[in-house]
Design an enzyme around this catalytic site. Structure first.
Site, short mmCIF file in Angstrom:
data_model
loop_
_atom_site.label_atom_id
_atom_site.label_comp_id
_atom_site.label_asym_id
_atom_site.label_seq_id
_atom_site.Cartn_x
_atom_site.Cartn_y
_atom_site.Cartn_z
N CYS A 14 -18.01 48.67 -67.46
CA CYS A 14 -17.69 47.25 -67.35
C CYS A 14 -16.83 47.00 -66.12
CB CYS A 14 -16.97 46.78 -68.61
SG CYS A 14 -17.99 46.92 -70.10
N ASP A 15 -17.01 45.82 -65.53
CA ASP A 15 -16.27 45.47 -64.33
C ASP A 15 -15.08 44.57 -64.67
OD1 ASP A 15 -17.39 42.94 -64.76
OD2 ASP A 15 -18.91 43.20 -63.21
N SER A 16 -14.46 44.01 -63.66
CA SER A 16 -13.26 43.19 -63.87
C SER A 16 -13.56 41.89 -64.62
CB SER A 16 -12.60 42.87 -62.53
OG SER A 16 -13.49 42.16 -61.69
N SER A 18 -15.28 42.01 -67.35
CA SER A 18 -15.45 42.54 -68.71
C SER A 18 -16.91 42.62 -69.17
CB SER A 18 -14.63 41.74 -69.73
OG SER A 18 -13.27 41.82 -69.41
N HIS A 19 -17.83 42.55 -68.22
CA HIS A 19 -19.23 42.77 -68.60
C HIS A 19 -19.79 43.94 -67.79
CE1 HIS A 19 -20.69 40.77 -64.95
NE2 HIS A 19 -20.00 39.70 -65.27
#
Length: 132
Positions: A14-16, A18-19
């Protein structure tokens, strides 16, 4: 023949926002293609031992919906084209509720000694061929 691969989204994917990061979907597709080859009884190690490789030559991917931490995903892999040198697989990544996260058409080519080569017939298992 359509093969299914189950994947649970892990935190580091997940990235910043949140996905799942869009580049991670390519990893999901790769993992699922190898699982597909195992499921159809394709002898990938034997192919490599004979000096051949399967290279991805093109990916046309469409992102549709986000996946998040701990989502359970299923990747469906279906052959849609098989030629003398190359083929195409259609892959769909979807959540267990049926929401499609991404769809991709992945084209691969048979390569020997760094050059396109006819795909060896002895490795053309039934599951590589598209259904009519």
């Amino acid at each position: 023949m359509t093969c299914q691969t189950q994947i649970t989204v892990r935190g580091y994917e997940c990235d910043s926002y949140s996905h799942v990061n869009n580049a991670v979907y390519l990893n999901y597709l790769e993992h699922s293609r190898m699982n597909y080859l195992h499921q159809i009884g394709f002898d990938y190690k034997g192919l490599v031992e004979e000096g051949f490789s399967l290279y991805v030559t093109h990916i046309d991917i469409h992102y549709k919906s986000s996946a998040f931490l701990d989502d359970e995903l299923t990747v469906f892999t279906t052959p849609v084209k098989l030629g003398a040198v190359s083929g195409t697989l259609h892959q769909v990544i979807q959540k267990n509720d049926g929401t499609v996260c991404a769809e991709a058409d992945v084209t691969w080519a048979s390569v020997q000694n760094g050059k396109l080569a006819a795909f060896p017939k002895k490795f053309a298992v039934e599951g590589l061929k598209p259904e009519k």
